[in-house]
Design an enzyme around this catalytic site. Structure first.
Site, PDB file in Angstrom:
ATOM      1  N   LYS A  79       8.634  -0.548 -10.788  1.00  9.38           N
ATOM      2  CA  LYS A  79       7.745   0.606 -10.613  1.00  9.38           C
ATOM      3  C   LYS A  79       8.557   1.898 -10.672  1.00  9.38           C
ATOM      4  CE  LYS A  79       4.131   2.386  -7.499  1.00  9.38           C
ATOM      5  NZ  LYS A  79       3.352   2.163  -6.266  1.00  9.38           N
ATOM      6  N   SER A 159      -1.821   2.331  -6.434  1.00  9.52           N
ATOM      7  CA  SER A 159      -1.041   3.084  -7.398  1.00  9.52           C
ATOM      8  C   SER A 159      -0.158   2.220  -8.293  1.00  9.52           C
ATOM      9  CB  SER A 159      -0.166   4.099  -6.655  1.00  9.52           C
ATOM     10  OG  SER A 159       0.811   3.431  -5.862  1.00  9.52           O
ATOM     11  N   SER A 183      -1.739  -0.068  -2.251  1.00 14.77           N
ATOM     12  CA  SER A 183      -1.278   0.094  -3.631  1.00 14.77           C
ATOM     13  C   SER A 183      -0.604  -1.125  -4.249  1.00 14.77           C
ATOM     14  CB  SER A 183      -0.327   1.296  -3.733  1.00 14.77           C
ATOM     15  OG  SER A 183      -1.040   2.490  -3.595  1.00 14.77           O
TER      16      SER A 183
END
Length: 496
Positions: A79, A159, A183
């Site tokens: 990420k 997210s 998330s």
């Protein structure tokens, strides 16, 4: 030959140790898959092909000597919130344009120590603020799943949308992610993958770009429960560089996969039965309850009376912390700089151009609730609510409950630029209604695929555990996975 990208981490790890194929071959297979899929799905914002092949070659050398780590030769996606030394790290924000950190996050350093390979950096909501991966400076991620008979583009959740979509589309063997209010778990539920938010303090936050420091926690997304257990064992560690890191031994989570849950007490909170909740979500929940009953667990009705206040309190606490954390982005030392006639104007111009709308909204909310005259009315009250939310969970676990079962999300994935949700900020925030209480209490929570909606989209269940008892929720999640199975989507993007 089998498409190597279809192998789970456990399968690939076994095959690599048996020298059935090389780490370079596995890495090449993923890089080709990314090259084919990324123009459509937009999961990666930076592809580190050269570095990946170098790491794979080194893995092959170690494997040949019988010296491989627990993730030796396994290609992962990272990420864009994790600092990766000398590699693009921007939290998918324009304000960090061109930033390449001179240091490595503790979590990624742990993965490289254990032999994992970096394929690239994954798309995400800007600064991890979002529930649909539509706030990224690099554009939205497209969910690899589609409704039956439809070509509508769907969100992967957020997210960590890039992480979940890349795992679901087999563009990495597994991925790192972060969870501040859901998330990891919400995108995992939207994409038919497994995601765990560990207990606050289990994984180091050092080198992870901060959103809300008292809520942020790193964790993995994988194709199944076992893969997540393997990844978390590597990611978790005590770290003196993180003052909130907890010095406890990290169990070998994989050893708990397949163990009996007979006699365990599973709580089902009445407050999670929301008014107007879709019948298929209620049915999914009941299916999970039945699975656990059949495996010998006792189902106990419980109450978490302050749960209903967790979401509004979260949307005070998290923006307040964000407004403080994001004050460091001013264009002076790194990232974007937009000139002005003096320093103040330069700060204003840089932040105006560099931050997206959702980030600006949360900074404004956070600054407001921390401002003179409003601090006691909002922020202090929200922190008191947080204490009550945590107390509810503490009392529940003290009564003998081993874990709590809830839905992961109130709906399946929705459309990109869905007008109803896009124009209603509260509707977007409500996506996190089942996940936020876990962050507020600092507990571990896992999302496990549990079926498909009437339109053929994945749905997930959430298991919430006691602090630092991730092994228990892995154990229970695996029972659900064994009973219900895993889910994958057709690779429609390869036919375009």
């Amino acid at each position: 030959m089998t498409d190597l990208t279809t192998l789970t981490i456990a399968q690939a790890r076994y095959a690599l140790t048996k020298r059935e194929f090389k780490a370079t071959e596995l890495t090449e297979a993923y890089l080709k898959a990314i090259e084919l899929a990324n123009p459509t799905l937009n999961t990666y914002v930076a592809i580190t092909a050269e570095q990946a092949m170098k790491m794979a070659t080194e893995s092959d050398s170690r494997l040949a000597r019988g010296q491989g780590g627990i993730l030796e030769g396994i290609p992962l996606g990272i990420k864009d919130l994790f600092a990766t030394q000398g590699v693009h790290t921007q939290a998918c924000s324009y304000i960090l344009d061109g930033f390449k950190p001179p240091y490595e996050s503790t979590v990624t350093a742990n993965l490289w120590r254990d032999g994992a390979i970096m394929l690239g950096k994954l798309n995400m909501d800007e600064f991890a603020m979002g529930s649909s991966n539509e706030t990224s400076y690099y554009g939205p991620v497209i969910n690899p799943w589609r409704k039956k008979g439809s070509n509508e583009k769907l969100v992967p959740g957020g997210s960590s949308g890039g992480s979940a979509a890349a795992v679901a589309a087999q563009l990495c063997a597994g991925a790192t992610a972060t969870d501040t209010g859901g998330s990891i778990r919400q995108p995992a539920a939207f994409t038919g993958t497994v995601g765990i938010k560990p207990t606050y303090g289990r994984c180091s936050r050092w080198g992870v770009i901060a959103f809300a420091s008292s809520l942020d926690q790193a964790g993995p997304i994988g194709r199944n429960v076992r893969d997540c257990a393997i990844l978390l064992k590597s990611m978790a560690s005590f770290d003196e560089k993180d003052s909130t890191s907890v010095n406890l031994p990290v169990p070998d989570y994989e050893n708990y996969i397949g163990q009996s849950i007979k006699g365990m007490e599973i709580g089902v909170p009445k407050e999670y039965y929301l008014e107007g909740m879709a019948s298929e979500i209620v049915e999914l929940w009941q299916k999970g309850i039945n699975c656990l009953k059949e495996a010998g667990a006792k189902i106990i009705d419980i109450s978490l009376p302050h749960t209903k206040y967790a979401l509004p309190a979260y949307y005070i606490v998290a923006p307040a912390e964000a407004s403080s954390n994001l004050a460091r982005y001013d264009g002076v030392r790194f990232g974007l700089r937009v000139p002005g006639k003096d320093a103040i104007e330069m700060y204003e111009n840089t932040r105006s151009a560099g931050f997206g709308d959702e980030v600006k909204r949360r900074i404004l909310i956070g600054t407001y609730v921390l401002s003179s005259g409003y601090y006691d009315a909002y922020y202090l009250q929200a922190q008191k609510v947080r204490t009550l939310v945590k107390r509810d969970f503490d009392q529940c676990f003290a009564s003998g409950i081993d874990a709590i079962l809830t839905p992961a999300t109130p709906t399946p994935a929705f459309g990109i630029a869905d007008e109803k949700i896009k124009n209603d900020t509260v509707a977007m925030y409500l996506n996190d209604i089942f996940t936020v209480p876990v962050n507020m209490a600092g507990l571990p929570g896992i999302s496990v695929p549990s079926g498909l909606s009437s339109t053929g989209l994945p749905l997930g269940l959430q298991l919430i555990g006691k602090p630092f008892a991730e092994e228990v929720i892995f154990q229970i999640a695996h029972i659900i996975e064994q009973a219900i199975g895993t889910f994958s989507t057709e690779k429609w993007w390869t036919q375009q």
